[in-house]
Design a protein around this motif. Structure first.
Motif, PDB file in Angstrom:
ATOM      1  N   PHE A   6       0.813  -1.223   0.000  1.00  0.00           N
ATOM      2  CA  PHE A   6       0.000   0.000   0.000  1.00  0.00           C
ATOM      3  C   PHE A   6       0.843   1.268   0.000  1.00  0.00           C
ATOM      4  O   PHE A   6       0.345   2.358  -0.293  1.00  0.00           O
ATOM      5  CB  PHE A   6      -0.998   0.006   1.170  1.00  0.00           C
ATOM      6  N   TRP A   7       2.137   1.158   0.328  1.00  0.00           N
ATOM      7  CA  TRP A   7       2.994   2.327   0.252  1.00  0.00           C
ATOM      8  C   TRP A   7       3.082   2.869  -1.164  1.00  0.00           C
ATOM      9  O   TRP A   7       3.364   4.046  -1.373  1.00  0.00           O
ATOM     10  CB  TRP A   7       4.399   1.980   0.738  1.00  0.00           C
ATOM     11  N   PRO A  13      -6.815   2.537   2.572  1.00  0.00           N
ATOM     12  CA  PRO A  13      -7.362   2.677   3.933  1.00  0.00           C
ATOM     13  C   PRO A  13      -6.300   2.488   5.000  1.00  0.00           C
ATOM     14  O   PRO A  13      -6.309   3.174   6.026  1.00  0.00           O
ATOM     15  CB  PRO A  13      -8.435   1.589   3.989  1.00  0.00           C
ATOM     16  N   LYS A  14      -5.373   1.554   4.773  1.00  0.00           N
ATOM     17  CA  LYS A  14      -4.318   1.320   5.755  1.00  0.00           C
ATOM     18  C   LYS A  14      -3.443   2.563   5.922  1.00  0.00           C
ATOM     19  O   LYS A  14      -3.096   2.954   7.041  1.00  0.00           O
ATOM     20  CB  LYS A  14      -3.455   0.127   5.330  1.00  0.00           C
ATOM     21  N   SER A  15      -3.085   3.163   4.791  1.00  0.00           N
ATOM     22  CA  SER A  15      -2.266   4.373   4.859  1.00  0.00           C
ATOM     23  C   SER A  15      -3.006   5.499   5.582  1.00  0.00           C
ATOM     24  O   SER A  15      -2.417   6.225   6.389  1.00  0.00           O
ATOM     25  CB  SER A  15      -1.882   4.813   3.444  1.00  0.00           C
ATOM     26  N   HIS A  16      -4.294   5.615   5.309  1.00  0.00           N
ATOM     27  CA  HIS A  16      -5.103   6.656   5.952  1.00  0.00           C
ATOM     28  C   HIS A  16      -5.135   6.453   7.467  1.00  0.00           C
ATOM     29  O   HIS A  16      -4.976   7.405   8.237  1.00  0.00           O
ATOM     30  CB  HIS A  16      -6.517   6.641   5.381  1.00  0.00           C
ATOM     31  N   LEU A  17      -5.321   5.218   7.901  1.00  0.00           N
ATOM     32  CA  LEU A  17      -5.386   4.926   9.331  1.00  0.00           C
ATOM     33  C   LEU A  17      -4.048   5.185  10.029  1.00  0.00           C
ATOM     34  O   LEU A  17      -4.015   5.577  11.201  1.00  0.00           O
ATOM     35  CB  LEU A  17      -5.819   3.475   9.548  1.00  0.00           C
ATOM     36  N   LEU A  18      -2.959   4.962   9.317  1.00  0.00           N
ATOM     37  CA  LEU A  18      -1.627   5.123   9.914  1.00  0.00           C
ATOM     38  C   LEU A  18      -1.086   6.542   9.796  1.00  0.00           C
ATOM     39  O   LEU A  18      -0.026   6.852  10.351  1.00  0.00           O
ATOM     40  CB  LEU A  18      -0.645   4.150   9.253  1.00  0.00           C
ATOM     41  N   GLY A  22       2.226   8.467  11.357  1.00  0.00           N
ATOM     42  CA  GLY A  22       3.258   8.975  10.455  1.00  0.00           C
ATOM     43  C   GLY A  22       3.546  10.447  10.686  1.00  0.00           C
ATOM     44  O   GLY A  22       4.698  10.882  10.632  1.00  0.00           O
ATOM     45  N   ALA A  23       2.494  11.215  10.976  1.00  0.00           N
ATOM     46  CA  ALA A  23       2.678  12.645  11.240  1.00  0.00           C
ATOM     47  C   ALA A  23       3.509  12.863  12.500  1.00  0.00           C
ATOM     48  O   ALA A  23       4.382  13.743  12.551  1.00  0.00           O
ATOM     49  CB  ALA A  23       1.320  13.323  11.365  1.00  0.00           C
ATOM     50  N   VAL A 167       4.730   9.633   5.329  1.00  0.00           N
ATOM     51  CA  VAL A 167       5.812   9.285   6.245  1.00  0.00           C
ATOM     52  C   VAL A 167       5.518   7.940   6.920  1.00  0.00           C
ATOM     53  O   VAL A 167       4.368   7.621   7.240  1.00  0.00           O
ATOM     54  CB  VAL A 167       6.003  10.391   7.303  1.00  0.00           C
ATOM     55  N   PHE A 168       6.564   7.178   7.136  1.00  0.00           N
ATOM     56  CA  PHE A 168       6.494   5.882   7.817  1.00  0.00           C
ATOM     57  C   PHE A 168       5.718   5.994   9.139  1.00  0.00           C
ATOM     58  O   PHE A 168       5.910   6.956   9.877  1.00  0.00           O
ATOM     59  CB  PHE A 168       7.927   5.409   8.093  1.00  0.00           C
ATOM     60  N   PRO A 169       4.830   5.060   9.445  1.00  0.00           N
ATOM     61  CA  PRO A 169       4.513   3.820   8.741  1.00  0.00           C
ATOM     62  C   PRO A 169       3.398   3.933   7.702  1.00  0.00           C
ATOM     63  O   PRO A 169       3.033   2.940   7.096  1.00  0.00           O
ATOM     64  CB  PRO A 169       4.082   2.902   9.887  1.00  0.00           C
ATOM     65  N   ALA A 170       2.850   5.146   7.506  1.00  0.00           N
ATOM     66  CA  ALA A 170       1.786   5.315   6.512  1.00  0.00           C
ATOM     67  C   ALA A 170       2.328   5.223   5.091  1.00  0.00           C
ATOM     68  O   ALA A 170       1.585   4.933   4.146  1.00  0.00           O
ATOM     69  CB  ALA A 170       1.083   6.652   6.720  1.00  0.00           C
ATOM     70  N   GLY A 171       3.599   5.474   4.925  1.00  0.00           N
ATOM     71  CA  GLY A 171       4.252   5.420   3.627  1.00  0.00           C
ATOM     72  C   GLY A 171       5.740   5.209   3.800  1.00  0.00           C
ATOM     73  O   GLY A 171       6.220   4.970   4.916  1.00  0.00           O
TER      74      GLY A 171
END
Length: 341
Positions: A6-7, A13-18, A22-23, A167-171
């Motif tokens: 998903f990165w 959705p996973k990136s959105h939740l994380l 990440g911020a 930004v990790f872990p969202a990306g």
């Protein structure tokens, strides 16, 4: 670790939740990057990337090593030794160490350049200088604030870019892109893709150079594999880049297997691939970095002599521009230190 798929998707959705995590991670990292680092007393050139995983830092470091020597310098590489058990500071010695001691990248690079491994980079600086270094080449460590960098060259694979830009872990980003752009002195785009064109435009708008380069396969490696069916495997940040390079060289990949980055190969891993390849009349091939870990396990793994490394070097489209860039930064670094005396 394996990079989550998903990165590299525009929306997930996973990136959105994380994203909140990440911020937070990004804010902490950006604050750390703003700290003033220790002055090594000699020029420090950092080869890094904005994101986790592979992008081509190791071949870039080796290309800079060659250039620095042409300029009359004595470079020593400073590495954290990721994946190795030794904390250092220690100079890598292929007679005394293997990849499990010092990490696969240092063990591979030391054939071409002295490498100091140190988890504490300040200790590594002292060791590198004791070896007569006139320039320290940092392999990674762009986001690490402990050491003052005279120039930071950021490497991006032009086929992959920066994924979803989070930004990790969202990306995959190690810190917010804006904070990293501000500390970038040059961008190195590897390959002919366009996934990083937007980042290149932002760097160019800041008046910083964007250099294009590409991986050049070793002619002997190509000749040894040409006309054969190969079983290719890799445990690097971007195994697909390795497979693309093989295919672009006219080598037929009849089978393949991917592992997590810096995967510690077991006897079972090699035995299974060896059996499959032998049954299907295929030749096992992998990267030099992976071969370092096969050599660097607990004892010599079986069939290692039957695994062929595929060697590559990095060539810049405009080597004169790179030479001028490095020469200018070395001059400015020494002028700055001289003016403080």
């Amino acid at each position: 670790m394996r990079e989550p798929a998903f990165w590299y998707r525009p929306r997930s959705p996973k990136s959105h939740l994380l994203s909140p995590l990440g911020a937070l991670y990004g804010a902490i990292t950006a604050r750390r990057m703003a700290r003033k680092g220790f002055d090594a007393g000699i020029p420090v050139l950092c080869v890094g990337n904005y994101h986790v995983g592979g992008a081509g830092k190791t071949p870039t470091v080796l290309a800079l090593t060659k250039l620095l020597r042409e300029l009359g310098e004595t470079p020593v590489v400073l590495s954290r030794g990721y994946g190795g058990r030794l904390h250092g500071p220690v100079m890598v010695d292929r007679e005394r160490h293997d990849a499990s001691d010092v990490g696969d990248e240092p063990w591979m690079m030391v054939r071409d350049v002295p490498v100091a491994v140190a988890r504490d980079r300040l200790d590594g600086v002292a060791l590198a200088k004791s070896q007569g270094a006139t320039v320290i080449l940092m392999d990674d460590g762009f986001q690490n604030p402990h050491l003052l960098k005279d120039a930071s060259l950021i490497v991006i694979d032009s086929e992959r870019g920066l994924g979803n830009g989070k930004v990790f872990p969202a990306g995959p980003l190690r810190a917010p892109l804006k904070a990293q752009l501000a500390r970038t002195d040059a961008l190195v785009l590897i390959g002919d893709g366009h996934a990083a064109d937007d980042v290149a435009a932002k760097i160019a708008a800041r008046g910083k150079p964007v250099l294009r380069a590409r991986l050049k396969p070793d002619a002997v490696s190509v000749a040894q594999l040409f006309g054969k069916q190969v079983f290719a495997f890799a445990g690097i940040g971007d195994p697909d880049r390795f497979f693309r390079t093989l295919r672009a060289s006219g080598i037929e990949i009849a089978g393949s297997r991917t592992f997590a980055d810096h995967h510690p190969y077991s006897e079972r891993d090699i035995q299974e691939m060896w059996d499959d390849a032998r049954r299907n009349g295929q030749t096992l091939v992998t990267t030099e970095k992976d071969l370092a870990r096969i050599h660097g396990g607990e004892g010599m793994l079986p069939h290692v002599e039957g695994v062929m490394p595929f060697k590559v070097t990095l060539e810049f489209d405009d080597p004169d521009a790179l030479r001028q860039l490095i020469s200018d930064h070395l001059y400015k670094a020494r002028e700055r230190r001289f003016s403080k005396r």
